[in-house]
Design a protein around this motif. Structure first.
Motif, short mmCIF file in Angstrom:
data_model
loop_
_atom_site.label_atom_id
_atom_site.label_comp_id
_atom_site.label_asym_id
_atom_site.label_seq_id
_atom_site.Cartn_x
_atom_site.Cartn_y
_atom_site.Cartn_z
N GLU A 22 0.84 -1.18 0.00
CA GLU A 22 0.00 0.00 0.00
C GLU A 22 0.88 1.24 0.00
O GLU A 22 1.84 1.33 0.76
CB GLU A 22 -0.89 0.01 1.24
N THR A 23 0.57 2.15 -0.86
CA THR A 23 1.31 3.40 -0.91
C THR A 23 0.35 4.55 -0.67
O THR A 23 -0.77 4.54 -1.17
CB THR A 23 2.01 3.60 -2.26
N GLU A 24 0.81 5.49 0.10
CA GLU A 24 0.02 6.69 0.33
C GLU A 24 0.59 7.80 -0.53
O GLU A 24 1.80 7.99 -0.58
CB GLU A 24 0.07 7.10 1.80
N GLN A 25 -0.28 8.49 -1.20
CA GLN A 25 0.16 9.60 -2.02
C GLN A 25 0.35 10.84 -1.17
O GLN A 25 -0.42 11.10 -0.26
CB GLN A 25 -0.89 9.88 -3.11
N ARG A 26 1.39 11.57 -1.46
CA ARG A 26 1.62 12.83 -0.76
C ARG A 26 0.77 13.92 -1.43
O ARG A 26 0.47 13.83 -2.61
CB ARG A 26 3.09 13.21 -0.81
N LEU A 42 6.99 21.36 -1.32
CA LEU A 42 7.59 20.02 -1.41
C LEU A 42 8.51 19.75 -0.22
O LEU A 42 8.57 18.62 0.28
CB LEU A 42 8.34 19.86 -2.72
N GLU A 43 9.24 20.76 0.25
CA GLU A 43 10.10 20.59 1.43
C GLU A 43 9.26 20.19 2.64
O GLU A 43 9.61 19.27 3.38
CB GLU A 43 10.84 21.89 1.77
N VAL A 44 8.15 20.90 2.84
CA VAL A 44 7.30 20.65 4.01
C VAL A 44 6.62 19.30 3.91
O VAL A 44 6.64 18.50 4.85
CB VAL A 44 6.25 21.78 4.17
N VAL A 45 6.02 19.01 2.76
CA VAL A 45 5.26 17.76 2.60
C VAL A 45 6.20 16.56 2.66
O VAL A 45 5.87 15.54 3.28
CB VAL A 45 4.45 17.79 1.28
N ASN A 46 7.37 16.66 2.07
CA ASN A 46 8.31 15.53 2.07
C ASN A 46 9.00 15.36 3.41
O ASN A 46 9.56 14.30 3.69
CB ASN A 46 9.34 15.69 0.96
N ASP A 47 8.99 16.38 4.25
CA ASP A 47 9.60 16.28 5.58
C ASP A 47 8.71 15.48 6.54
O ASP A 47 9.22 14.95 7.52
CB ASP A 47 9.85 17.68 6.14
N GLN A 48 7.42 15.41 6.25
CA GLN A 48 6.47 14.71 7.11
C GLN A 48 6.19 13.32 6.54
O GLN A 48 6.37 13.09 5.34
CB GLN A 48 5.16 15.50 7.21
N PRO A 49 5.71 12.39 7.38
CA PRO A 49 5.32 11.08 6.84
C PRO A 49 4.19 11.22 5.83
O PRO A 49 3.38 12.15 5.90
CB PRO A 49 4.83 10.32 8.09
N ALA A 50 4.14 10.29 4.88
CA ALA A 50 3.10 10.32 3.85
C ALA A 50 1.73 10.22 4.51
O ALA A 50 1.54 9.50 5.48
CB ALA A 50 3.29 9.18 2.86
N GLY A 51 0.79 10.95 4.02
CA GLY A 51 -0.57 10.88 4.53
C GLY A 51 -0.85 11.85 5.67
O GLY A 51 -1.97 11.91 6.16
N HIS A 57 -5.79 20.43 4.35
CA HIS A 57 -4.62 21.20 4.76
C HIS A 57 -4.10 22.12 3.65
O HIS A 57 -3.28 23.00 3.91
CB HIS A 57 -3.49 20.28 5.19
N ALA A 58 -4.55 21.90 2.43
CA ALA A 58 -3.99 22.61 1.28
C ALA A 58 -4.06 24.14 1.39
O ALA A 58 -3.05 24.80 1.13
CB ALA A 58 -4.65 22.13 -0.01
#
Length: 150
Positions: A22-26, A42-51, A57-58
């Motif tokens: 199972e993969t969660e999309q960022r 991308l820095e913020v979203v990739n710094d946190q776990p997926a999902g 939150h957008a």
């Protein structure tokens, strides 16, 4: 009829290989934001776990990225500010306005980071932080000198 007893290592390995991954999309950045804002996103979203971030939150994340980019622009402007202008009242007023704008942007970004729970305080558990500090303190006290090896 199900097999009784322990499952063999081979059957567990096969089950692990067959299990669907199972993969969660960022959360993807919106198309209408600038390239600099997209980089912060991308820095913020990739710094946190997926999902961690969902579509709800957008809007806050978009505002956070915008304020961070504006704060960086103002910081560049202040870094390149001609110091000779500070002798003049108009130059001093302009510099003061830059400082006020930079503070406003920093406060807004900090407030949004808190709401998005991306600050260090929100990410790390308080007891874990305390344990890290006590483990570092046990290693060597600041006033203790390293032993000379002879």
């Amino acid at each position: 009829m199900a097999q009784r007893g322990r499952k063999s290592a081979a059957s567990q390995t096969v089950a692990a290989l067959v299990a669907p991954i199972e993969t969660e999309q960022r959360l993807a950045p919106p198309l209408h934001i600038s390239d600099a804002e997209r980089c912060v996103w991308l820095e913020v979203v990739n710094d946190q776990p997926a999902g961690v971030f969902s579509a709800t939150h957008a809007p806050l994340l978009e505002l956070y990225c915008r304020h961070v980019v504006q704060a960086r622009i103002l910081a560049d402007e202040m870094a390149n500010f001609d110091r000779a202008w500070l002798a003049d009242d108009d130059g001093l007023k302009r510099y003061d306005r830059l400082l006020a704008m930079a503070e406003r942007e920093s406060r807004a970004a900090s407030s949004l980071a808190t709401r998005l729970r991306i600050t260090r305080q929100a990410v790390e558990h308080p007891t874990t932080v305390g344990r890290k500090l006590t483990n570092q303190a046990k290693a060597r006290k600041p006033w203790e000198l390293p032993l000379a090896k002879g």
